[in-house]
Design an enzyme around this catalytic site. Structure first.
Site, short mmCIF file in Angstrom:
data_model
loop_
_atom_site.label_atom_id
_atom_site.label_comp_id
_atom_site.label_asym_id
_atom_site.label_seq_id
_atom_site.Cartn_x
_atom_site.Cartn_y
_atom_site.Cartn_z
N ASN A 9 0.88 -1.16 0.00
CA ASN A 9 0.00 0.00 0.00
C ASN A 9 0.92 1.21 0.00
O ASN A 9 1.51 1.55 1.02
CB ASN A 9 -0.88 -0.04 1.26
CG ASN A 9 -1.90 1.09 1.30
OD1 ASN A 9 -1.91 1.96 0.42
ND2 ASN A 9 -2.74 1.07 2.30
N ARG A 94 -2.52 -2.30 -3.56
CA ARG A 94 -3.72 -1.48 -3.42
C ARG A 94 -3.65 -0.39 -4.50
O ARG A 94 -2.68 0.36 -4.55
CB ARG A 94 -3.73 -0.82 -2.06
CG ARG A 94 -4.91 0.06 -1.92
CD ARG A 94 -4.88 0.91 -0.70
NE ARG A 94 -6.24 1.32 -0.42
CZ ARG A 94 -6.68 1.65 0.76
NH1 ARG A 94 -5.89 1.60 1.79
NH2 ARG A 94 -7.92 2.02 0.92
N HIS A 182 -12.72 3.19 -0.75
CA HIS A 182 -12.66 2.34 0.45
C HIS A 182 -13.30 0.98 0.21
O HIS A 182 -13.73 0.31 1.15
CB HIS A 182 -13.35 3.02 1.67
CG HIS A 182 -12.59 4.18 2.23
ND1 HIS A 182 -13.19 5.34 2.63
CD2 HIS A 182 -11.26 4.35 2.45
CE1 HIS A 182 -12.27 6.19 3.08
NE2 HIS A 182 -11.09 5.60 2.97
N ARG A 242 -9.37 16.48 4.44
CA ARG A 242 -10.18 16.72 3.23
C ARG A 242 -11.55 17.29 3.62
O ARG A 242 -12.11 16.90 4.65
CB ARG A 242 -10.38 15.42 2.46
CG ARG A 242 -9.14 14.96 1.72
CD ARG A 242 -9.33 13.58 1.11
NE ARG A 242 -8.50 12.60 1.78
CZ ARG A 242 -8.61 11.28 1.64
NH1 ARG A 242 -9.53 10.77 0.85
NH2 ARG A 242 -7.80 10.47 2.29
N GLU A 381 -8.04 -4.38 5.20
CA GLU A 381 -7.95 -4.21 3.74
C GLU A 381 -6.85 -5.09 3.16
O GLU A 381 -6.98 -5.60 2.05
CB GLU A 381 -7.68 -2.73 3.43
CG GLU A 381 -8.87 -1.85 3.77
CD GLU A 381 -8.50 -0.41 4.06
OE1 GLU A 381 -7.81 -0.16 5.08
OE2 GLU A 381 -8.90 0.47 3.29
#
Ligand code: ADP
Length: 402
Positions: A9, A94, A182, A242, A381
Site C-alpha cells: 500500500n 492497493r 474504500h 479533506r 484491507e
C-alpha cells in the site's frame, strides 16, 4: 519453501507492507507486516510480527534520499536474507482507482498498467503513488506476478442512477460519474458480517469507515448500493484533512475571486481542510478529543464531523429503504468511544440505542434494545488484497495449466 505474497500500500512518502503465506485451502495467513516512512527524507523501516513485536528496524539519514525503489528492493532483499524458508511468489497492490474498466482485481501486464495510468487524472494524489511500485517491480524483478486490487471495484455493481451526476451526458461519457472508494475495507466488512450476525449480513447495513479518509457505504445483502465518496476521494464526509462534500461554486470562488491556482485550490481542499482546517489544530481525532473541552474550534471540528456522519447515514437509509444495522470501522470508528456514542445519539430517532458499557469496552455489538443494531468490526484491507491476489493467481495458473 512456503510461498508468500507481499501486499503493498504505497503513499507519497510511505510504503506499507504485509507478508502473507499462501494457502492451498482457505484464506492467506499474515506472517509479518511493516512500513517505510519518511521516504525521500530521513526514512525509517520497521518489520513487526503478528504479535506486534519488532523483528527488525533501520533508519536512513535524509542525505540517503531513500525512495520507493530503494525501499522496495530493501524489502525484497530483507525477505531473501531473513526468511530463507519462504519464497516470494507474487505482489498484490492497493490501487485506488480502477475506473469503469476494472470491476475486479487483475493480473497486471503492460496493457493493464497503461490503462491504469490513464486514470491518474481521476485520482492525481493517490493513483501515481499506487502505480509506481508496479512499474518498479516490472523493471527490477521482471516476471514477478503482480495483482492490482481496486478501492473502486466493490461499488461497480451500483445502479446507474446511484452513480450519476446531473451533468450533461457527454460528461458521463468522459468517465465523470460517482465511483466510490474504500471498497477493499467494505469488501472485508461484507465478508465477515455473517460471523457477527448472519441475518444482518443479508439485511440493510451502513458501514462507517472513519479513518483519516472517511466514507460510508450502504450494503444490501452484502452488496454496495450507495456510498458517500463520488468521483474522487474528496466527496462525502469531512475527513482528517479533506473537506468532503462541497458546493462546486466554492471552487469557482477560490479560482476567480481569490485568484488561487487549481493546484492551490486542490491543496486546500485535500490537505488543509476537514478536521485540521476547522480546528486549526490537528487532523488527529485523539488530539482534538483531548482539547475539545477548552478549545471551541476543536469542538466545532468534531461536532461538524459527527453532524455530517449522521446526516449522510440518514441519506443512505433512504437509499436502502430503512436500516437493520450500523458498523463502525477504521481508526476513529474502531477506537473513538465518544464519536460512536455521539453518532448513535444522533440516530436515536431511527431506533438506535447505545449499550454504553459495550461501547466503552469496544465490544462487538454496542447497541441495546429491539431497534437496529450497531457494531464495531476492525477492518482488514490487506487481507482482502491477499485474498484477491491468491484468487487471481489461482485462476491464472489454472488457465495456464488448461
Ligand atoms: P488511515 O485512513 O490513514 O488508514 P486510520 O484508519 O489509521 O487512518 O485512522 C486514523 C484516525 O484514527 C486518526 O484521526 C486517529 O486520531 C484516530 N484514532 C486512532 N486511534 C484512536 C484512539 N485510540 N482514539 C481515538 N481516535 C483514534
Amino acid at each position: 519453501m512456503t510461498p508468500v505474497f507481499v501486499v503493498l500500500n504505497a503513499g507519497s512518502s510511505s510504503l506499507k507492507f504485509q507478508v502473507f503465506e499462501a494457502r492451498d485451502e482457505g484464506q492467506p495467513c499474515m506472517v509479518f507486516k511493516g512500513l517505510f516512512e519518511g521516504l525521500g527524507g530521513p526514512a525509517h523501516f520497521v518489520v513487526k510480527g503478528t504479535d506486534g513485536a519488532i523483528l527488525d528496524e533501520m533508519t536512513w539519514s535524509a542525505g540517503d534520499k531513500l525512495g520507493h525503489e530503494e525501499a522496495l528492493m530493501h524489502l525484497v532483499t530483507w525477505l531473501r536474507q531473513h526468511q530463507e524458508d519462504r519464497k516470494l511468489v507474487a505482489i498484490g497492490h492497493r490501487v485506488v482507482h480502477g475506473g469503469e474498466a476494472f470491476s475486479r482485481p487483475v493480473l497486471v501486464d503492460e496493457a493493464v498498467l497503461q490503462s491504469l495510468e490513464t486514470l491518474v487524472p481521476l485520482a492525481p494524489l493517490h493513483q501515481p503513488h499506487n502505480l509506481e511500485p508496479i512499474r518498479i517491480v516490472r523493471r527490477r524483478i521482471p516476471g514477478m506476478p503482480q495483482v492490482a486490487c481496486f478501492d473502486t471495484a466493490f461499488h461497480q455493481g451500483q445502479s446507474d442512477i446511484a452513480t450519476m451526476f446531473a451533468l450533461p451526458r457527454e460528461m458521463r461519457e468522459r468517465g465523470v460519474r460517482r465511483y466510490g472508494f474504500h471498497g477493499l475495507s467494505y469488501d472485508y466488512i461484507a465478508s465477515v458480517l455473517k460471523d457477527y450476525d448472519p441475518k444482518l449480513a443479508k439485511g440493510r447495513v451502513v458501514v462507517a469507515h472513519l479513518g483519516n479518509g472517511a466514507s460510508l457505504c450502504a450494503l444490501k445483502d452484502g452488496a454496495s448500493v450507495a456510498t458517500t465518496m463520488g468521483f474522487s476521494a474528496l466527496d462525502g464526509l469531512p475527513m482528517g484533512t479533506r473537506c468532503g462534500a462541497l458546493d462546486a461554486a466554492v471552487v469557482f470562488y477560490m479560482l476567480r475571486e481569490m485568484k488561487l491556482s487549481p493546484e492551490q485550490a486542490e491543496r486546500m481542499l485535500y490537505t488543509k481542510s476537514g478536521l485540521l482546517g476547522v480546528s486549526g489544530l490537528s487532523n488527529d481525532m485523539r488530539t482534538l478529543r483531548s482539547k475539545a473541552a477548552t478549545d471551541s474550534d476543536a469542538k466545532s471540528a468534531i461536532d461538524l464531523f459527527v453532524y455530517r456522519i449522521v446526516r449522510e447515514i440518514g441519506s443512505l437509509m433512504a437509499a436502502l429503504g430503512g436500516i437493520d444495522g450500523l458498523v463502525f470501522t477504521a481508526g476513529i470508528g474502531e477506537n473513538d468511544v465518544a464519536t460512536r456514542a455521539e453518532v448513535i445519539a444522533g440516530l436515536n430517532w431511527a431506533g438506535f440505542a447505545l449499550d454504553e458499557a459495550a461501547n466503552q469496552a469496544g465490544g462487538r455489538q454496542i447497541s441495546s434494545g429491539a431497534g437496529p443494531t450497531a457494531w464495531i468490526i476492525p477492518t482488514n484491507e490487506e487481507l482482502v488484497i491477499a485474498r484477491q491476489t491468491q484468487g487471481v493467481l489461482g485462476a491464472a495458473s489454472a488457465r495456464i495449466a488448461s
